[in-house]
Design a protein around this motif. Structure first.
Motif, PDB file in Angstrom:
ATOM      1  N   TYR C  18       0.843  -1.203   0.000  1.00  0.00           N
ATOM      2  CA  TYR C  18       0.000   0.000   0.000  1.00  0.00           C
ATOM      3  C   TYR C  18       0.871   1.242   0.000  1.00  0.00           C
ATOM      4  N   ALA C  19       1.937   1.192   0.801  1.00  0.00           N
ATOM      5  CA  ALA C  19       2.794   2.370   0.931  1.00  0.00           C
ATOM      6  C   ALA C  19       3.446   2.711  -0.402  1.00  0.00           C
ATOM      7  N   MET C  20       3.904   1.678  -1.126  1.00  0.00           N
ATOM      8  CA  MET C  20       4.561   1.951  -2.405  1.00  0.00           C
ATOM      9  C   MET C  20       3.603   2.569  -3.407  1.00  0.00           C
ATOM     10  N   VAL C  21       2.400   1.991  -3.494  1.00  0.00           N
ATOM     11  CA  VAL C  21       1.429   2.537  -4.441  1.00  0.00           C
ATOM     12  C   VAL C  21       1.019   3.935  -3.995  1.00  0.00           C
ATOM     13  N   SER C  22       0.887   4.085  -2.694  1.00  0.00           N
ATOM     14  CA  SER C  22       0.487   5.370  -2.133  1.00  0.00           C
ATOM     15  C   SER C  22       1.515   6.453  -2.433  1.00  0.00           C
ATOM     16  N   LEU C  23       2.778   6.047  -2.421  1.00  0.00           N
ATOM     17  CA  LEU C  23       3.854   6.987  -2.718  1.00  0.00           C
ATOM     18  C   LEU C  23       3.696   7.563  -4.129  1.00  0.00           C
ATOM     19  N   GLY C  24       3.331   6.694  -5.056  1.00  0.00           N
ATOM     20  CA  GLY C  24       3.096   7.157  -6.420  1.00  0.00           C
ATOM     21  C   GLY C  24       1.957   8.163  -6.472  1.00  0.00           C
ATOM     22  N   PHE C  25       0.888   7.845  -5.753  1.00  0.00           N
ATOM     23  CA  PHE C  25      -0.247   8.766  -5.616  1.00  0.00           C
ATOM     24  C   PHE C  25       0.205  10.139  -5.148  1.00  0.00           C
ATOM     25  N   VAL C  26       0.939  10.111  -4.018  1.00  0.00           N
ATOM     26  CA  VAL C  26       1.312  11.348  -3.348  1.00  0.00           C
ATOM     27  C   VAL C  26       2.118  12.249  -4.268  1.00  0.00           C
ATOM     28  N   LEU C  27       3.076  11.625  -4.966  1.00  0.00           N
ATOM     29  CA  LEU C  27       3.942  12.443  -5.796  1.00  0.00           C
ATOM     30  C   LEU C  27       3.143  13.142  -6.892  1.00  0.00           C
ATOM     31  N   LEU C  28       2.166  12.445  -7.453  1.00  0.00           N
ATOM     32  CA  LEU C  28       1.356  13.081  -8.489  1.00  0.00           C
ATOM     33  C   LEU C  28       0.485  14.182  -7.912  1.00  0.00           C
ATOM     34  N   ILE C  29      -0.032  13.938  -6.725  1.00  0.00           N
ATOM     35  CA  ILE C  29      -0.838  14.978  -6.100  1.00  0.00           C
ATOM     36  C   ILE C  29       0.023  16.206  -5.848  1.00  0.00           C
ATOM     37  N   ARG C  30       1.215  15.947  -5.343  1.00  0.00           N
ATOM     38  CA  ARG C  30       2.044  17.075  -4.963  1.00  0.00           C
ATOM     39  C   ARG C  30       2.592  17.835  -6.152  1.00  0.00           C
ATOM     40  N   ILE C 237       4.693  12.704   2.014  1.00  0.00           N
ATOM     41  CA  ILE C 237       5.444  11.498   1.643  1.00  0.00           C
ATOM     42  C   ILE C 237       5.618  10.544   2.832  1.00  0.00           C
ATOM     43  N   PRO C 238       6.109  11.030   3.986  1.00  0.00           N
ATOM     44  CA  PRO C 238       6.167  10.100   5.127  1.00  0.00           C
ATOM     45  C   PRO C 238       4.781   9.616   5.503  1.00  0.00           C
ATOM     46  N   GLY C 239       3.787  10.485   5.324  1.00  0.00           N
ATOM     47  CA  GLY C 239       2.407  10.118   5.648  1.00  0.00           C
ATOM     48  C   GLY C 239       1.942   8.944   4.814  1.00  0.00           C
ATOM     49  N   ALA C 240       2.302   8.945   3.530  1.00  0.00           N
ATOM     50  CA  ALA C 240       1.875   7.861   2.643  1.00  0.00           C
ATOM     51  C   ALA C 240       2.447   6.542   3.132  1.00  0.00           C
ATOM     52  N   ILE C 241       3.705   6.583   3.568  1.00  0.00           N
ATOM     53  CA  ILE C 241       4.358   5.342   3.983  1.00  0.00           C
ATOM     54  C   ILE C 241       3.792   4.858   5.312  1.00  0.00           C
ATOM     55  N   ILE C 242       3.717   5.766   6.276  1.00  0.00           N
ATOM     56  CA  ILE C 242       3.179   5.376   7.576  1.00  0.00           C
ATOM     57  C   ILE C 242       1.713   4.969   7.434  1.00  0.00           C
ATOM     58  N   GLY C 243       0.960   5.735   6.638  1.00  0.00           N
ATOM     59  CA  GLY C 243      -0.453   5.409   6.430  1.00  0.00           C
ATOM     60  C   GLY C 243      -0.604   4.022   5.826  1.00  0.00           C
ATOM     61  N   GLY C 244       0.224   3.715   4.837  1.00  0.00           N
ATOM     62  CA  GLY C 244       0.156   2.407   4.196  1.00  0.00           C
ATOM     63  C   GLY C 244       0.446   1.287   5.180  1.00  0.00           C
TER      64      GLY C 244
END
Lengths: 379, 584, 291, 242
Positions: C18-30, C237-244
């Motif tokens: 989840y964290a890896m996929v989420s990281l991709g999400f976050v970067l596009l959002i940002r 970014i840390p949020g995506a990883i911890i959240g995942g």
């Protein structure tokens, strides 16, 4: 502006023509309608059903057809959803030129069209194994698979009597098939005086089943019974069971033996028992079909192409008997069929439209299926 | 009034046409089968899609759980009729009530959050609803779903025949569509659009932003429930997999395809998207892929949906017929400047973190006076206005308006008391016409007019006053910059303010326009309007101000009549900086 | 015997996906303010690419891995050009819808081309796992966890230590000003499309040996990853990883100790709770009061 | 002529904001563009930097037409724009903010850049002390200095400064203007937009007065300062009575 408006209308109506009227075919063929999932999660089985029906039709046609007429399949995508099923089914009915319809293996989809089946005035073959499907007083429904009352009986009897196990773990999907199968099995076990040590539902498409596997391990069960519909869930479960050293005998519903499950899970499924309505070694008819199917599609068939194949053959049998395609006569001819030897077993339709009751016990022996024996439960 | 009447006439025309269509369809509809199913699906979905028009199109809040409400409505009907033996229409009413309440609760808990959060929470809600429907075996029958859902009979009349039931659905759909069309032209609908276009300006026009959003959410959910209830009856069988997140996406796409701002757009979009997969069936396996591509194409090439395209092409806004309206009644009742203090702020402070944007400022605005608030850029003038109107929470100090302590009141309650304002960076409602903008102002709660005709008359009078009557029918975005300022002023004036707060009304205007603005302010002053004005143009200020408060660095550095304030040495220093003429 | 350590391991393994996929999400959002609902389809495509390279072209495992990740990156750029670029000035909702459309398109294109049967994709290691104490460590989970943490470290270095990383951060914080400084904003945004698709593809390749290669992969990972993102803090970014990781652990423990069928609900119940108590998420940026 | 603008017209959706502006800046000059809020001063700078979509007319920079070029490409020609409101990157440190000012230059090594950052920071009092803190924690004056420092890192041929005095205390304003003169002494060319007319004219070589999108006047600071219209527009009766 005027032209663009006209062109929009033109496009729309062209679309309507293509979509709604459909391609015209020669009128002298006998048409068999079929709803299958071409898209969505059920597309795997849809493909197998298509191949099974196609094989039957090709064989009949190659042999000169029936009553001198060729058979043609008319397929509609049910999208593996209920609304999709409703539309696909009603599209078929609306054509008005079909002899019979082969509907879904998914019980929930059959439920979705149960009213439409009643109104359709066509014999409708179904593969859904939920027992209630044929108990709604609809004379048009014919089931080409033994229903889950029988499969759960066979699982319970085989586990309790043949394997002599008393501590049962029952794991089932939370979808319609899994939930009803699980419930029936628990009822059957109760009848044998057994209460499962663990009963657990799982959702489709999980990424991980460790909690369930650990729960099975910790429950101290000595036999595992499953009703899980989708192959990837079966394979994931199997692999994780092995990883955590859960090696108790496993008796599963048909999908445990399907080629896809065996391909995905590999050695993790070795040794498992399966109650299957279809097995290549259960009868000469089954053997012949399996060989032909394998030649045509390079896959060892399971029940999915088999019941559809049977449904086409039963239709042909009924057409031969009545000498035409009048739906009412076909229906009565089907009800009158006794001891028809199909690939799934020997068909004798009862008053509900249930044609079969026997299940085969087969075992996965190093990736190959070994036929153990056929059990015909007493009702 | 003419417009109201013509709107109503058009509505009646649409309504009449709609009923004719319903009757025609019901007459030719087959009693069962494919076409009937298609039509029932389209009709019941369209009702739910109308809900998306309300919440997203009108109110600008994204909801990705319409299928959950559709499902809740359907299950209420199914469980009510099948398990509890309730009559169909009673179950339907329960369904609408349950979804309405559900939508309200969901809205109450989440609508204070920003846009994409609402999207996310609604996805979460959608998934949870799907899960509950699947797993609460004892109540929802689990994944098997519920079959044998009966269709209704009413007063002994059997409505269960296919065509008759379809007619019933279409009647509901017609009613919902009419409701949605009328909602847009109603006070509530205008409030929603104002919230969508500019929630800050809406709140200072007296719109309770939060409540409006919640109502939009509730209406949307209830329409989802209504559509779902009818859907259950139409197909007599429902199961949880019909109400998943994917279905929510499909419903949303229907609204966007048709044109999310238009009730008829929703209808068109629904019909097209129900039909599209059917038309694409010849593509077999590929048709869902083509569907996906079509969704992208629609969004890229039809930004306002199909109905929006039609509207842009064929429905050019027409000028309104000239109607005589009474001149704008501007506070003749209060007359001349007096010693009454309308607005009194005491030791007012507003800090942002460590930054003291406003620091212990006192200010007293007397009735009928024009009170100017001046100071260099960044001195805290606009911040004071924002604190007075309630957009910012006060850090310390007190704001009294008409003798009442309003320090803790939200913006819309302050507007209700008669506080109307304009903005430095113009905040008009871009999706609405000039007239609709001003009507929102006239509909301020606590205004001395009410009722459609009276508010319309007041809005027209306000437009007369600023000289924009001729362009009343145009979308406000089509107006040049300067005229948009006048629209803002007219919007404020239409609310018959006790006090009018103007933030740099002269900014961006050329010399001629500035002259006209000064004239307008003079006229307002002559009518006895109490005004607080911020501007940098000293000529303008000198012409109109009765009293000046000068700010620098958030502090009041001078306060008094213009002559006194402008000759204050600190003011000169603040404005001119230290003279550096020697350097030049 | 306590199940807890085992469950934690599994939870972290799933959470890392989840964290890896989420990281991709976050970067596009940002970087581009794109909320990409087709992020899950990136994973699915990556797995299929890998499968094709391995099975049809018999490319050695690690070369196939590199090639498919790079191809996914290129695909990401094409994806950006089609679903984001024409809509970049129209706000968030139209882009959301177009990425949803792209998701439907991708899923069904793959379905129509490669058929519906799930396929087996070999993992990085041949062994199925190791037993440490009484914890069974699945080799694929181990490689996922390691990859996730290596990527995390790499990303930290790139973002915090290199000029390019700083430029990306600048672009995400204020795109217009970044442009004014001569930062090649458009190139960077498409670079992020590249990276985010490559990351999604890699996540798919790593998770496929567990979940098998099928179009269903997309929906299994995508929504959870999205929820992870919100729980961690939208765009952090840390949020995506911890959240995942948090979602992975909570749903695994929840399934073990509360209820299995409601497993998928925990992420969203947690999500709603976080939004109510702390709307900016666990690592969300300070919400400035000044408008 | 370093920068030459002819007939510049800019329009946002609400209508024309600039209506045919002619303006030029010569190398080594400080040119002030003054005018009231909303007159179009910032829009002029934003048009030069390629931030306004709907512009017509002509802009040449160092003889090269730049109208219609991408913002980044214009910056890489050696034009630095310090925008209104400072616009620092709030989540980056002061040092990183300044470092990124060099983004328009290619082929500068990291160590060279870091050295230059140190040099630039030395120009400003106290900036070194703040090198490691996040930009959002700074006060307005500190932010402005970082913004100017970031602009200088671009080694610009032309520096566009938008309202550098906005919201700053007089002491700080004077500091900022001292830095502007310092920059000039190092050979940079500056186009300065200011509302604080007096301050701007005090450092400028020439000035333009913009009013509602059209140029009203231009000339030497003294000429403008003595123009009654300018005094009246900016100060009302204020200057007269002062």
């Amino acid at each position: 502006m005027e032209t663009s408006r006209r062109s929009i209308i033109g496009i729309l109506s062209a679309g309507a023509c293509v979509g709604l009227v459909g391609p015209a075919f020669a009128a002298d063929t006998i048409k068999i309608g079929m709803t299958i999932p071409m898209t969505g999660p059920g597309a795997t089985t849809g493909q197998l059903q298509h191949q099974g029906a196609k094989l039957a039709v090709d064989q009949i046609n190659a042999a000169g057809g029936v009553l001198g007429r060729q058979i043609e399949l008319v397929e509609e995508d049910d999208q593996t959803t209920n609304p999709g099923m409703v539309l696909a089914f009603s599209r078929l009915v609306n054509r008005g030129d079909l002899a019979v319809i082969l509907a879904s293996v998914r019980s929930t989809q059959v439920n979705a069209v149960s009213e439409d089946i009643k109104k359709s005035g066509l014999p409708v073959f179904i593969g859904g194994s939920d027992p209630t499907l044929t108990h709604m007083g609809d004379p048009w429904v014919f089931r080409c698979r033994p229903n889950d009352i029988f499969s759960s009986k066979v699982i319970a009897e085989f586990g309790a009597n043949d394997l002599k196990k008393k501590k049962w773990a029952v794991i089932h999907g939370t979808d319609a098939f899994g939930a009803s199968g699980g419930k029936l099995l628990i009822d059957q076990l109760k009848a044998l005086g057994i209460t499962p040590v663990i009963e657990q539902g799982i959702n489709n498409g999980q990424a991980d089943l460790t909690p369930v596997v650990l729960a099975v391990r910790n429950s101290g069960a000595d036999v595992l019974a499953t009703y899980i519909a989708f192959e990837n869930d079966v394979a994931l479960f199997a692999r994780q069971l092995k990883q955590f050293g859960v090696n108790i005998p496993w008796i599963g519903s048909a999908s445990v033996a399907s080629p896809i499950s065996r391909n995905l899970a590999g050695p993790a499924l070795y040794g498992t028992y399966v109650v299957a309505d279809f097995d290549a070694n259960s009868s000469p008819e089954a053997k012949k079909f399996a060989d032909e199917f394998n030649t045509a599609h390079k896959v060892i068939p399971d029940d999915q192409p088999a019941w559809v194949y049977d449904a086409v053959m039963l239709t042909v049998e009924a057409i031969k008997k009545t000498g035409g395609t009048d739906p009412m006569k076909l229906r009565d001819a089907l009800h009158a069929i006794k001891g028809f030897k199909g690939t799934e077993g020997t068909y004798t339709f009862d008053e509900n439209g249930d044609g079969l009751r026997a299940y085969n016990i087969i075992q996965n022996e190093n990736g190959n299926l070994k036929f153990i024996r056929q059990i015909t439960p007493a009702s | 009034m003419m417009t109201a009447v013509s709107m109503r006439n058009r509505g009646l025309l649409y309504g009449g046409l709609g009923i004719l269509v319903v009757i025609a369809i019901a007459l030719v509809a087959p009693s069962h089968g494919y076409y009937l199913n298609i039509m029932m699906q389209a009709a019941t979905y369209a009702i739910a899609v109308a809900g998306i028009v309300v919440v997203l199109g009108y109110c600008g809040q994204i909801s990705l759980c319409q299928a959950a409400f559709l499902g809740m409505g359907a299950y209420c009907v199914a469980i009510g009729t099948v398990d509890y033996g309730l009559p169909f229409f009673v179950s339907l009413a329960i369904g609408v009530a349950v979804t309405g309440i559900g939508g309200t609760l969901l809205g109450l808990t989440t609508l204070r959050l920003g846009g994409h959060y609402i999207g996310m929470v609604t996805i979460g809600f959608q998934l949870i609803v799907t899960m509950v429907l699947t797993n609460w075996l004892g109540f929802t029958h689990g994944p098997d779903g519920i079959s044998g859902i009966p269709r209704p009979s009413l007063a002994g009349m059997d409505l269960s025949g296919g065509a008759i039931y379809l007619g019933l659905c279409l009647l509901f759909l017609g009613a919902v569509t009419m409701f949605t069309v009328y909602l847009k032209m109603s006070r509530l609908g205008r409030a929603m659009q104002a919230v969508r276009d500019n929630d800050l300006a809406a709140s200072t026009c007296g719109v309770n932003v939060f409540r409006t959003k919640v109502i939009a959410f509730a209406i949307s959910a209830a329409l989802g429930g209504l559509g779902g209830g009818l859907f259950a009856g139409a197909f007599s069988y429902i199961s949880p997999d019909q109400f998943t997140f994917n279905d929510s996406v499909v419903l949303l796409t229907m609204a966007l395809l048709g044109g999310v701002e238009y009730a008829f757009g929703a209808l068109l979009g629904t019909i097209l998207l129900v039909m599209l997969p059917e038309w694409l069936r010849f593509l077999r396996q590929a048709y869902l892929a083509v569907y996906g591509a079509a969704v992208i194409a629609i969004i890229v090439f039809l930004p306002r949906g199909m109905w929006g395209l039609l509207m842009d092409r064929y429905f050019k806004p027409r000028p309104m017929k000239a109607v005589e309206v009474a001149p704008l009644p501007l506070l003749a009742r209060h007359g001349v400047p007096s010693e009454d203090v309308v607005l009194n702020i005491a030791k007012l402070a507003k800090h942002f973190g460590g930054l003291k944007a406003v620091d212990e400022v006192d200010m007293m605005v007397r009735r009928g006076s024009v009170h100017a608030l001046i100071g260099p850029n960044g001195s805290g003038k606009t911040t004071i206005l924002n604190v007075i109107t309630g957009l910012y929470v006060t850090t310390a100090g007190k704001v009294e308006f008409l003798g009442k302590d309003i320090t803790a009141l939200p913006p819309h309650d302050r507007a209700r008391l008669g506080m109307c304002r304009t903005y430095q960076n113009i905040r008009v409602f871009r999706g609405m016409t000039v007239l609709e903008n001003v009507i929102v102002g006239a509909e301020r709660g606590g205004n001395d007019v009410s009722g459609t005709d009276a508010t319309l008359e007041r809005a027209l009078a306000a437009l007369d006053f600023v000289g924009l009557r001729d362009v009343a029918h145009l979308p406000v975005g089509d107006l040049p910059y300067g005229h948009q300022r006048y629209v803002e002023i007219a919007r404020a004036l239409a609310g018959s303010p006790e006090i009018l707060l103007l933030d740099e009304p002269g900014a961006g205007l050329n010399l001629t326009e500035k002259g006209e603005m000064a004239e307008l302010l003079k006229r307002l002053q002559g009518h006895g309007m109490t005004i607080v004005i911020i501007d940098h143009d000293m000529k303008l200020i000198e012409r109109v101000a009765d009293h000046i408060t000068v700010l620098n660095f958030g502090r009041r550095i001078a306060d008094g009549d213009p002559k006194f304030a402008l000759s204050h040495p600190e003011v000169i220093a603040a404005y001119l900086g230290e003279p550096h003429r020697d350097a030049a | 015997m306590s199940m807890l350590p085992q469950l934690l391991f599994t939870g972290i393994g799933i959470g890392s996906i989840y964290a890896m996929v989420s990281l991709g999400f976050v970067l596009l959002i940002r970087s581009a303010n794109v909320v990409n609902f087709a992020q899950g389809e990136f994973s699915m495509l990556g797995a299929y690419l890998m499968l094709i390279l391995l099975m049809s072209f018999h490319v050695p495992y690690f070369i196939a891995l590199v090639v498919s990740v790079i191809l996914m990156g290129v695909f990401g750029i094409v994806f950006g050009v089609i679903t984001y670029w024409p809509l970049r000035t129209r706000g968030q909702i139209p882009v959301i819808i177009s990425t949803i459309g792209a998701g439907i398109l991708l899923e069904n294109t793959v379905l129509a081309t490669y058929g519906p049967s799930p396929q087996v994709l070999p993992g990085v290691f041949n062994a199925s796992g190791v037993l440490v104490g009484n914890i069974f460590m699945d080799s694929q989970y181990l490689s996922i966890i390691c990859t996730a943490f290596v990527l995390l470290a790499l990303q930290y270095v790139i973002f915090e230590k290199t000029v390019v990383g700083k430029k990306i951060q600048a672009t995400s914080q204020d795109r217009e000003t970044a442009g004014l400084l001569g930062i090649p904003v458009v190139t960077l945004i498409f670079g992020i499309f590249f990276y985010s698709a490559a990351l999604g593809g890699l996540a798919g390749i790593l998770v496929a040996p567990i979940l098998f290669v099928s179009v269903g992969i997309a929906s299994v990972v995508a929504l959870k990853a999205f929820a992870a993102n919100i729980i961690g803090g939208f765009g952090s970014i840390p949020g995506a990883i911890i959240g995942g990781l948090l979602i992975g652990i909570v749903e695994t423990l929840g399934a073990a100790y509360i209820s299995v069928p409601y497993k998928d609900a925990y992420a969203f119940i947690m999500l709603i709770a976080v939004l109510l108590v702390r709307p900016q998420g666990l690592f969300g940026e300070r919400v400035a009061e000044k408008a | 002529m370093l920068l030459e603008i002819k007939g510049l017209t800019a329009r946002y959706n609400a209508g024309d904001v600039l209506k045919g502006i002619d303006l030029s800046v010569e190398e080594g000059e400080i040119v002030a563009l003054i005018g009231s809020n909303g007159a179009g001063k910032s829009t002029t700078l934003r048009s030069i930097s390629g931030l306004v979509a709907n512009v017509s007319g002509s802009i040449t920079f160092g003889g090269m037409p730049i109208l219609g070029m991408k913002t980044g490409a214009i910056a890489r020609l050696g034009l630095a724009h310090v925008p209104e409101g400072r616009r620092l990157f709030p989540g980056l440190t002061v040092r990183d903010n300044i470092l990124l000012g060099a983004s328009n230059r290619s082929g500068v090594s990291r160590s060279q850049m870091e050295r230059e950052v140190d040099e630039v920071m030395d120009l400003f009092p106290n900036l070194k002390r703040l090198a490691g803190v996040y930009a959002w924690t700074l006060s307005g004056g500190e932010m402005q200095m970082v913004a100017v420092a970031r602009g200088m890192m671009a080694k610009p041929k032309l520096l566009l400064l938008d309202e550098p005095s906005l919201g700053l205390a007089p002491m700080i304003v004077q500091q900022v203007f001292r830095i502007i003169t310092e920059i000039r002494s190092r050979g940079a060319t500056v186009l300065l937009v200011e509302q604080n007319a007096n301050m701007a004219l005090s450092v400028a070589d020439r000035g333009y007065v913009l009013e509602a999108g059209t140029l009203l006047l231009s000339g030497k600071p003294e000429e403008l300062w003595d123009n009654d219209h300018v005094r009246a527009a900016y100060l009302g009766g204020l200057a007269a009575t002062a």
